[in-house]
Scaffold this motif. Structure first.
Motif, short mmCIF file in Angstrom:
data_model
loop_
_atom_site.label_atom_id
_atom_site.label_comp_id
_atom_site.label_asym_id
_atom_site.label_seq_id
_atom_site.Cartn_x
_atom_site.Cartn_y
_atom_site.Cartn_z
N ALA A 54 0.84 -1.21 0.00
CA ALA A 54 0.00 0.00 0.00
C ALA A 54 0.87 1.26 0.00
CB ALA A 54 -0.93 0.00 1.20
N THR A 55 1.98 1.21 0.73
CA THR A 55 2.91 2.35 0.76
C THR A 55 3.54 2.56 -0.61
OG1 THR A 55 3.37 1.99 3.10
CG2 THR A 55 5.00 3.28 1.86
N VAL A 56 3.90 1.47 -1.28
CA VAL A 56 4.49 1.56 -2.62
C VAL A 56 3.50 2.25 -3.56
CG1 VAL A 56 5.38 0.28 -4.62
CG2 VAL A 56 6.01 -0.43 -2.30
N TYR A 57 2.25 1.81 -3.55
CA TYR A 57 1.23 2.44 -4.40
C TYR A 57 1.08 3.93 -4.07
CZ TYR A 57 -0.70 -1.70 -6.70
OH TYR A 57 -0.88 -2.79 -7.50
N ARG A 58 1.02 4.25 -2.78
CA ARG A 58 0.83 5.64 -2.35
C ARG A 58 2.01 6.51 -2.81
NH1 ARG A 58 -0.04 4.56 2.50
NH2 ARG A 58 2.00 5.00 3.38
N VAL A 59 3.24 6.00 -2.62
CA VAL A 59 4.43 6.77 -3.01
C VAL A 59 4.46 6.97 -4.53
CG1 VAL A 59 6.96 6.69 -3.15
CG2 VAL A 59 5.81 6.17 -0.98
N LEU A 60 4.15 5.93 -5.29
CA LEU A 60 4.16 6.06 -6.75
C LEU A 60 3.12 7.08 -7.22
CD1 LEU A 60 4.66 2.33 -7.78
CD2 LEU A 60 6.30 4.20 -8.09
N THR A 61 1.95 7.08 -6.57
CA THR A 61 0.93 8.07 -6.91
C THR A 61 1.40 9.48 -6.57
OG1 THR A 61 -0.81 6.43 -6.59
CG2 THR A 61 -1.48 8.73 -6.51
N GLN A 62 2.08 9.62 -5.43
CA GLN A 62 2.64 10.93 -5.05
C GLN A 62 3.71 11.35 -6.06
OE1 GLN A 62 4.02 9.86 -1.16
NE2 GLN A 62 2.09 10.40 -0.15
N PHE A 63 4.57 10.42 -6.46
CA PHE A 63 5.61 10.72 -7.45
C PHE A 63 4.99 11.15 -8.76
CE2 PHE A 63 9.41 7.94 -5.83
CZ PHE A 63 9.48 8.71 -4.69
N GLU A 64 3.92 10.45 -9.17
CA GLU A 64 3.25 10.80 -10.43
C GLU A 64 2.67 12.21 -10.33
OE1 GLU A 64 -0.14 9.04 -13.44
OE2 GLU A 64 -0.21 8.47 -11.33
N GLY A 65 2.02 12.52 -9.22
CA GLY A 65 1.44 13.84 -9.02
C GLY A 65 2.48 14.95 -9.01
N ALA A 66 3.69 14.61 -8.55
CA ALA A 66 4.78 15.59 -8.49
C ALA A 66 5.56 15.65 -9.80
CB ALA A 66 5.72 15.24 -7.33
N GLY A 67 5.20 14.81 -10.77
CA GLY A 67 5.90 14.81 -12.05
C GLY A 67 7.22 14.07 -12.05
N LEU A 68 7.48 13.26 -11.02
CA LEU A 68 8.74 12.51 -10.96
C LEU A 68 8.69 11.23 -11.79
CD1 LEU A 68 9.66 12.77 -7.16
CD2 LEU A 68 10.76 13.94 -9.08
N VAL A 69 7.51 10.63 -11.90
CA VAL A 69 7.38 9.40 -12.66
C VAL A 69 6.27 9.52 -13.68
CG1 VAL A 69 8.20 7.91 -10.76
CG2 VAL A 69 5.74 8.23 -11.10
N SER A 70 6.35 8.68 -14.68
CA SER A 70 5.29 8.53 -15.67
C SER A 70 4.63 7.18 -15.43
CB SER A 70 5.84 8.56 -17.09
OG SER A 70 6.44 9.80 -17.35
N ARG A 71 3.30 7.17 -15.45
CA ARG A 71 2.55 5.92 -15.33
C ARG A 71 2.01 5.58 -16.71
NH1 ARG A 71 -1.48 3.98 -11.05
NH2 ARG A 71 -0.86 5.89 -9.97
N HIS A 72 2.19 4.34 -17.10
CA HIS A 72 1.65 3.86 -18.37
C HIS A 72 0.60 2.81 -18.07
CE1 HIS A 72 4.77 5.96 -20.59
NE2 HIS A 72 5.63 5.49 -19.71
N HIS A 73 -0.59 3.00 -18.64
CA HIS A 73 -1.69 2.05 -18.46
C HIS A 73 -1.77 1.19 -19.71
CE1 HIS A 73 -3.23 4.30 -15.02
NE2 HIS A 73 -3.03 5.39 -15.72
N PHE A 74 -1.51 -0.09 -19.54
CA PHE A 74 -1.61 -0.99 -20.67
C PHE A 74 -2.91 -1.79 -20.56
CE2 PHE A 74 3.16 -0.72 -20.21
CZ PHE A 74 3.30 0.20 -21.24
N GLU A 75 -3.32 -2.38 -21.69
CA GLU A 75 -4.56 -3.14 -21.71
C GLU A 75 -4.55 -4.22 -20.65
OE1 GLU A 75 -5.45 -4.57 -25.62
OE2 GLU A 75 -5.67 -2.56 -26.41
N GLY A 76 -5.72 -4.52 -20.12
CA GLY A 76 -5.83 -5.52 -19.08
C GLY A 76 -5.54 -4.95 -17.71
N GLY A 77 -5.54 -3.61 -17.59
CA GLY A 77 -5.33 -2.98 -16.30
C GLY A 77 -3.90 -2.99 -15.82
#
Length: 139
Positions: A54-77
């Motif tokens: 849960a912490t990993v998910y939360r940190v990645l979401t924070q990083f995405e919001g801060a522009g540090l990471v890019s999230r790519h959504h591929f088919e199948g979720g």
């Protein structure tokens, strides 16, 4: 102060051990590597770090919001993350194994720019995912 700490502070995030460790994993990834939250969680466990999924998910979401990471959504979720970079690249995704490969083809970039211009557009952003079966041997 380490580079990770500088990047986190610059993004307005408090420096915490989970954030630093997750940033380090993403930073040390090879060019073209993409990690799911589960991949990062497994790597942290292998390193002996006590960081929950849960912490990993939360940190990645924070990083995405801060522009540090890019999230790519591929088919199948299927979602994967990589450090945000300035140069543009596209992705090929294997529909069987989930292998993701990056590519950047100047000819394609030029052609897309030409197509956009003929239609009265200037491209400001784009996302191209090609799906198929990966025939290579590396993962």
């Amino acid at each position: 102060m380490s580079l990770e700490n500088q990047e986190l502070r610059k993004a307005g995030l408090k420096v915490t051990l989970p954030r630093v460790k997750i940033y380090q994993i993403l930073e040390q990834a090879s060019e073209g590597d993409h990690f799911s939250a589960e991949d990062i969680y497994k790597l942290l466990m292998e390193m002996g770090e006590d960081v929950g999924l849960a912490t990993v998910y939360r940190v990645l979401t924070q990083f995405e919001g801060a522009g540090l990471v890019s999230r790519h959504h591929f088919e199948g979720g299927h979602s994967v993350f990589e450090l945000a970079r300035d140069e543009h690249h596209d992705h090929m995704v294997c529909v069987k194994s989930g292998v993701v490969k990056e590519f950047n083809d100047p000819r394609l970039n030029e052609l897309l720019t030409e197509i956009a211009e003929t239609m009265g557009f200037e491209i400001t952003d784009r996302t191209i995912y090609l799906y198929g079966e990966y025939k290579g041997t590396d993962k």
